[in-house]
Scaffold this motif. Structure first.
Motif, mmCIF file in Angstrom:
data_model
loop_
_atom_site.group_PDB
_atom_site.id
_atom_site.type_symbol
_atom_site.label_atom_id
_atom_site.label_comp_id
_atom_site.label_asym_id
_atom_site.label_seq_id
_atom_site.Cartn_x
_atom_site.Cartn_y
_atom_site.Cartn_z
ATOM 1 N N LEU A 181 0.808 -1.215 0.000
ATOM 2 C CA LEU A 181 0.000 0.000 0.000
ATOM 3 C C LEU A 181 0.845 1.270 0.000
ATOM 4 O O LEU A 181 0.331 2.368 0.191
ATOM 5 C CB LEU A 181 -0.931 0.006 1.216
ATOM 6 C CG LEU A 181 -2.191 -0.832 1.056
ATOM 7 C CD1 LEU A 181 -3.030 -0.799 2.304
ATOM 8 C CD2 LEU A 181 -3.013 -0.332 -0.135
ATOM 9 N N ARG A 203 -5.812 2.340 -2.401
ATOM 10 C CA ARG A 203 -5.856 2.219 -0.943
ATOM 11 C C ARG A 203 -7.285 2.285 -0.425
ATOM 12 O O ARG A 203 -8.025 3.215 -0.731
ATOM 13 C CB ARG A 203 -5.087 3.367 -0.298
ATOM 14 C CG ARG A 203 -3.593 3.283 -0.427
ATOM 15 C CD ARG A 203 -2.990 4.600 0.035
ATOM 16 N NE ARG A 203 -1.554 4.507 0.223
ATOM 17 C CZ ARG A 203 -0.800 5.541 0.572
ATOM 18 N NH1 ARG A 203 -1.357 6.732 0.747
ATOM 19 N NH2 ARG A 203 0.492 5.402 0.731
ATOM 20 N N GLY A 204 -7.648 1.306 0.362
ATOM 21 C CA GLY A 204 -8.978 1.324 0.962
ATOM 22 C C GLY A 204 -10.058 0.872 0.003
ATOM 23 O O GLY A 204 -11.047 0.286 0.401
ATOM 24 N N ASN A 229 -3.929 6.348 -4.017
ATOM 25 C CA ASN A 229 -5.059 6.598 -3.118
ATOM 26 C C ASN A 229 -6.365 6.017 -3.661
ATOM 27 O O ASN A 229 -7.309 5.822 -2.910
ATOM 28 C CB ASN A 229 -5.213 8.098 -2.856
ATOM 29 C CG ASN A 229 -4.389 8.537 -1.660
ATOM 30 O OD1 ASN A 229 -3.934 7.702 -0.875
ATOM 31 N ND2 ASN A 229 -4.180 9.832 -1.530
ATOM 32 N N SER A 246 -4.950 1.674 16.065
ATOM 33 C CA SER A 246 -5.243 1.965 14.662
ATOM 34 C C SER A 246 -6.586 2.664 14.464
ATOM 35 O O SER A 246 -6.854 3.185 13.398
ATOM 36 C CB SER A 246 -5.189 0.683 13.829
ATOM 37 O OG SER A 246 -6.235 -0.181 14.191
ATOM 38 N N PHE A 284 -4.697 -3.566 11.022
ATOM 39 C CA PHE A 284 -3.443 -3.459 11.764
ATOM 40 C C PHE A 284 -3.456 -4.299 13.032
ATOM 41 O O PHE A 284 -4.488 -4.814 13.452
ATOM 42 C CB PHE A 284 -3.172 -1.995 12.104
ATOM 43 C CG PHE A 284 -2.907 -1.155 10.889
ATOM 44 C CD1 PHE A 284 -1.612 -0.873 10.506
ATOM 45 C CD2 PHE A 284 -3.951 -0.672 10.116
ATOM 46 C CE1 PHE A 284 -1.352 -0.108 9.389
ATOM 47 C CE2 PHE A 284 -3.707 0.089 8.989
ATOM 48 C CZ PHE A 284 -2.408 0.376 8.624
ATOM 49 N N MET A 315 -6.414 -2.699 4.695
ATOM 50 C CA MET A 315 -5.477 -3.251 5.673
ATOM 51 C C MET A 315 -6.063 -3.259 7.078
ATOM 52 O O MET A 315 -6.787 -2.350 7.470
ATOM 53 C CB MET A 315 -4.199 -2.407 5.633
ATOM 54 C CG MET A 315 -3.086 -2.963 6.489
ATOM 55 S SD MET A 315 -1.481 -2.529 5.797
ATOM 56 C CE MET A 315 -0.415 -3.411 6.918
ATOM 57 N N ARG A 329 9.507 7.487 3.897
ATOM 58 C CA ARG A 329 10.222 8.044 2.745
ATOM 59 C C ARG A 329 11.579 7.408 2.502
ATOM 60 O O ARG A 329 12.043 7.311 1.373
ATOM 61 C CB ARG A 329 10.468 9.543 3.000
ATOM 62 C CG ARG A 329 9.491 10.478 2.384
ATOM 63 C CD ARG A 329 10.097 11.855 2.277
ATOM 64 N NE ARG A 329 10.670 12.327 3.538
ATOM 65 C CZ ARG A 329 10.192 13.345 4.254
ATOM 66 N NH1 ARG A 329 9.145 13.990 3.826
ATOM 67 N NH2 ARG A 329 10.749 13.713 5.382
ATOM 68 N N LEU A 348 2.990 2.244 2.211
ATOM 69 C CA LEU A 348 2.917 2.855 3.533
ATOM 70 C C LEU A 348 4.280 2.959 4.213
ATOM 71 O O LEU A 348 4.366 3.337 5.373
ATOM 72 C CB LEU A 348 1.984 2.044 4.433
ATOM 73 C CG LEU A 348 0.505 2.098 4.075
ATOM 74 C CD1 LEU A 348 -0.297 1.155 4.970
ATOM 75 C CD2 LEU A 348 -0.034 3.513 4.197
#
Lengths: 268, 353
Positions: A52, A84-85, A81, A98, A92, A90, A57, A54
């Motif tokens: 994802l 994602r979702g 984006n 979370s 956690f 995901m 950097r 996540l």
């Protein structure tokens, strides 16, 4: 065998000049639970996070993660984006961390739905209540207006699963979803994940260090060590006749001895 | 059915917040008493002869006048009795007569407090907005150029002495560039608006007078800027740290995993998560900001609490000094109460138990 939904191929991850994952290849298939086992630091969580995008950097990711025909490695934030979702969700490890303590369950269950599915407030709420009902949170309508601290640990993880399922994703990444829970409620949550995979044709990646959890619900098992997948196969193969020395060590370390539950009788 | 099994009368369910607020109010009242004792005792400990200061050199050399004065104001009574007399008057809203202005202290304070509240509230609002933006930006760009720039700015804000900045700003913007209006709350050609709140900016608006409003705002600009710089420095550093902590929390990672937009995540998840520690520090910063007003008001000839405190203290005007002490104490109590109230509002764990 069902179709591959998510294909991880030759994945490499490094933090600065320190490589943490070398050449991981995994196929997630619809309706099946792919287990990813390994001790802490073996790179299993980092692998899940990279799907994802996540990772921090400082992480560099190479290789390929394909969702259908979409290449996720190097995907721009905006396109990412949309995935994602919506297509990959995901769950956690610790639901008390979370879920945002200052936002209602309803808020956290609907904000991404409204964005991805373009639902209005009312429709999103109705769908949220259905989801809570599906994951067996009592009084779904009332639960929407309550805050995470008003639920037990097991209920919180069920809520987190409902959040993950809200936009009807194809893939569910579950990172140690039962580790932070009481042993007494672990089985219920695992059972829920197992059933959801079948019922929604969901490809599940179950990351865990707990082989007991793995043997309970995984269809396929991969074992990672030092950033490398050392063994992969069906649950039966891996638990019955482990090919790699490390897997044998892990299995021997299980409290109930090696090969517990190899027949695949699911927890109830 | 036996009596023992009769249903217990339903106890009225009260939100835990209400009880919390009641307890909190009770403590505030007790603290208020403490404040009156402290101001009273401290003021009486001050070296110097208030009688001489009040009467002036000529009258103070006449023992009869002094004796009459001492008796009239009960200064020959023991200190506890004097305190009770003070408290009794206080209950009736009488804080005595100022020796410097000759007016009741309450009248003076009613004029001075809104002037100070106006720059203090203005400064705290400006600081909050600026430092939330800067602190969040720096946290998101940790270690990058933006972060370094923000850190330098906040360090400057913390290090520059307020009185010096006030003088420099006044000289530069008013005397030099001529873009800022002069000292005071209004330009000489305007008359103050009819008093509603005592805040000129608000009262002008309520009165529908936009010209007056802009003049009042222009006069506010420099003192508010000078006063907020230190607070901006303080809050920015703190907010940067708080946001960094929150960014590392799982619920932010979970929000990202949901595919929410960056702005949504900042507002709904990150800043909300950092709001409680930020609130605490804003409450504390407001206190330090109030003490800064004394110097800023002096430079900008702002007729507020700071100026009044300075004038009464330097002329041994004890009723004035006690009045200021009391008001400052009350302001602290109010700020703390508001902070606690907002805590309950922002944190459901406080509100709902």
């Amino acid at each position: 065998m069902s179709a591959t939904v998510l294909a991880i191929d030759g994945l490499r991850i490094a933090f600065g000049s320190t490589p943490v994952v070398h050449d991981v290849t995994l196929d997630l298939r619809a309706g099946r639970v792919q287990g990813l086992a390994g001790e802490s630091g073996s790179g299993k969580t980092v692998t899940a996070m990279s799907v994802l995008g996540l990772l921090p950097r400082t992480a560099s990711v190479s290789g390929s993660i394909r969702l259908g025909t979409t290449e996720l490695v190097g995907l721009r934030r905006k396109q990412l984006n949309e995935v994602r979702g919506r297509r990959i969700a995901m769950v956690f490890q610790d639901p008390s961390a979370s879920l945002h303590p200052q936002l209602t369950v309803g808020h956290q269950l609907t904000d991404h739905m409204r964005r991805h599915l373009r639902l209005d407030r009312r429709a999103a709420k109705a769908r949220a209540a259905e989801l809570l009902d599906r994951v067996r949170v009592p009084d779904p309508e009332g639960a929407l207006h309550r805050y995470p601290h008003q639920f037990s640990g097991g209920q919180r993880q069920r809520i987190a699963i409902a959040v993950a399922l809200a936009c009807d994703p194809d893939v569910l990444l579950a990172d140690e979803p039962t580790t932070a829970l009481d042993v007494t409620v672990q089985a219920g949550v695992l059972h829920l994940l197992r059933n959801l995979a079948i019922e929604r044709d969901l490809a599940v990646l179950l990351v865990t260090h707990d082989l007991g959890v793995m043997s309970a619900i995984a269809d396929d098992v991969a074992v990672m060590r030092h950033g490398v997948v050392v063994e992969a196969g069906t649950r039966e193969q891996v638990f019955r006749s482990p090919a790699h020395e490390y897997t044998r060590t892990l299995l021997a370390a299980m409290p109930d001895g090696p090969g517990t539950n190899p027949e695949g009788t699911d927890v109830e | 059915m036996t009596l023992a099994h009769a249903p217990a009368p339903a106890r009225p369910t009260r939100s835990p917040l209400v009880g919390y607020l009641i307890r909190r109010l009770g403590t505030s009242v007790l603290l208020l008493f403490g404040v009156t004792i402290v101001t009273f005792v401290l003021t009486n400990l001050v070296p110097g002869d208030p009688v001489a200061a009040a009467l002036g050199e000529g009258a103070a050399s006449n023992p009869q006048t002094v004796a009459a004065y001492v008796e009239r104001y009960g200064l020959d009574q023991p200190l506890p009795l004097q305190y009770l007399a003070y408290l009794g008057n206080l209950m009736q809203g009488d804080l005595g007569t100022s020796l410097t202005t000759g007016r009741p202290v309450t009248t003076d304070l009613a004029a001075a407090v809104p002037a100070t509240v106006e720059i203090a509230v203005g400064a705290i609002l400006v600081s909050l907005v600026v430092s939330v933006v800067l602190g969040t930006l720096a946290a998101y760009r940790r270690g990058l150029v933006t972060d370094q720039v923000v850190r330098v700015v906040s360090l400057v804000g913390l290090s520059v002495p307020t009185f010096w900045l006030a003088l420099v700003a006044f000289n530069f913007f008013f005397l030099g560039l001529g873009i800022a209006p002069g000292s005071g709350r209004l330009s000489p050609q305007y008359t103050p608006p009819p008093t509603v709140t005592g805040l000129y900016s608000v009262d002008f608006l309520l009165n529908g007078d936009s010209v007056g409003f802009f003049d009042a705002m222009a006069h506010l600009a420099l003192p508010v800027f000078v006063l907020s710089l230190f607070t901006i420095g303080l809050l920015t550093r703190f907010i940067r740290t708080s946001v960094l902590e929150v960014l590392d929390r799982d619920f932010v990672r979970a929000a990202r995993a949901k595919g929410l937009g960056g702005g949504r995540i900042v507002l709904d998840y990150v800043l909300r998560g950092a709001s409680l520690p930020i609130l605490t520090v804003v409450g504390i910063a407001f206190g330090s900001l109030l003490s800064g007003t004394v110097l800023v008001e002096a430079v900008f000839a702002w007729p507020g609490l700071g100026t009044y405190a300075y004038n009464s203290a330097t002329s041994l005007d004890l009723p004035g000094v006690m009045g200021v002490g009391l008001v400052v104490g009350v302001i602290y109590l109010v700020v703390n109460f508001v902070v606690d109230l907002l805590y309950g509002f922002l944190d459901p764990r406080v509100r709902l138990g």
